[in-house]
Design an enzyme around this catalytic site. Structure first.
Site, PDB file in Angstrom:
ATOM      1  N   HIS A 160      33.840  36.155  40.313  1.00 20.71           N
ATOM      2  CA  HIS A 160      34.043  35.962  39.502  1.00 20.71           C
ATOM      3  C   HIS A 160      33.290  35.815  38.548  1.00 20.71           C
ATOM      4  O   HIS A 160      32.012  36.005  37.895  1.00 20.71           O
ATOM      5  CB  HIS A 160      34.642  34.828  39.857  1.00 20.71           C
ATOM      6  CG  HIS A 160      33.483  33.545  40.009  1.00 20.71           C
ATOM      7  ND1 HIS A 160      32.361  33.312  39.087  1.00 20.71           N
ATOM      8  CD2 HIS A 160      32.499  33.328  41.303  1.00 20.71           C
ATOM      9  CE1 HIS A 160      31.482  32.803  39.889  1.00 20.71           C
ATOM     10  NE2 HIS A 160      31.583  32.983  41.322  1.00 20.71           N
ATOM     11  N   ASP A 161      34.495  36.278  37.144  1.00 22.06           N
ATOM     12  CA  ASP A 161      33.495  35.944  36.042  1.00 22.06           C
ATOM     13  C   ASP A 161      32.578  36.594  35.538  1.00 22.06           C
ATOM     14  O   ASP A 161      31.624  36.222  34.531  1.00 22.06           O
ATOM     15  CB  ASP A 161      33.355  34.976  35.720  1.00 22.06           C
ATOM     16  CG  ASP A 161      34.328  33.320  35.876  1.00 22.06           C
ATOM     17  OD1 ASP A 161      35.367  33.501  35.235  1.00 22.06           O
ATOM     18  OD2 ASP A 161      33.921  32.377  36.794  1.00 22.06           O
TER      19      ASP A 161
END
Ligand code: UDP
Length: 221
Positions: A144-145
């Site tokens: 994620h991210d």
């Protein structure tokens, strides 16, 4: 036949991505699959030939084919060559094609730019941003991210954990593991950096550096 697709590069990278491209066309076109044509482009070829059952030709021959809809995946591991071919295709008004396998998993809110090659069993998790002509080879994942720049290359089985920023033209070797960053301090791999096979990256890697080992350290130290 109304749509022409090509894999640019008929060496190792291109021949490995060709079956992924076939899967993608079958998935996207279903019963109309026969209306598509898929060829190799390779500038080393003097005459048309056949590679693994697919017609292979030079870029000049490809350009001469009288079809309006042409899309090309650049399947060459060297990111500088990918960039120069991408610029040539854009100049010639030929679309960059993105390809992924049936087993590739892309989760929520991913933003992925054109010309990307995602090999079988690659996983892209939530809220990931990826630039142009990214290559992720077999079994690699991005958590994620993460923010991935343009012309970045992942060899097989790269573990890219959450909140990591990888800048343009970086190359991450087979089996490398990159420690996750935090939202306020992402782990950064600088432009053009090379992370060696099996490296365990625990801190930022400067632009242009080559790091190897566990924990990863610059090769010249
Ligand atoms: N190639 C090309 N045009 C270029 C540069 C390379 O068609 O401007 C082709 C080259 O002839 C070769 C392939 O791209 O067939 C690159 O293969 P290589 O074995 O160097 O690496 P790979 O990216 O397949 O791992």
């Amino acid at each position: 036949m109304n749509k022409l697709f090509a894999i640019y590069g008929a060496s190792g990278c291109g021949r490995s991505l060709m079956p992924v491209a076939v899967e993608q066309l079958q998935r996207c076109y279903g019963n109309d699959y026969d209306s598509t044509q898929l060829v190799f482009i390779d500038d080393a070829l003097q005459t048309d030939t056949v590679v693994n059952g697919h017609t292979a030709m030079s870029y000049e021959s490809f350009k001469e084919l009288k079809l309006e809809n042409k899309s090309v995946l650049i399947a060459i591991a060297n990111s500088r060559i990918r960039q120069s071919i991408a610029e040539k295709l854009t100049h010639d008004h030929i679309e960059l094609w993105s390809v992924s396998g049936n087993s590739t998993l892309i989760m929520d809110s991913a933003s992925i730019d054109e010309g990307t090659a995602l090999s079988p069993f690659v996983t892209i998790t939530a809220n990931v941003t990826i630039g142009k002509c990214f290559h992720a080879n077999l079994y690699s994942y991005i958590e994620h991210d993460c923010i991935i720049g343009d012309y970045v290359t992942f060899a097989p089985r790269v573990s890219c954990n959450g909140n990591i920023h990888i800048h343009d033209h970086a190359y991450i070797g087979t089996g490398a593991v990159i420690k996750q960053g935090t939202p306020d301090k992402p782990l950064v791999i600088g432009k053009g950096a090379i992370v060696g096979m099996g490296a365990v990256v625990t801190k930022d890697v400067p632009a242009g550096a080559v790091v190897v080992g566990n924990p990863a350290r610059p090769l010249n130290k």
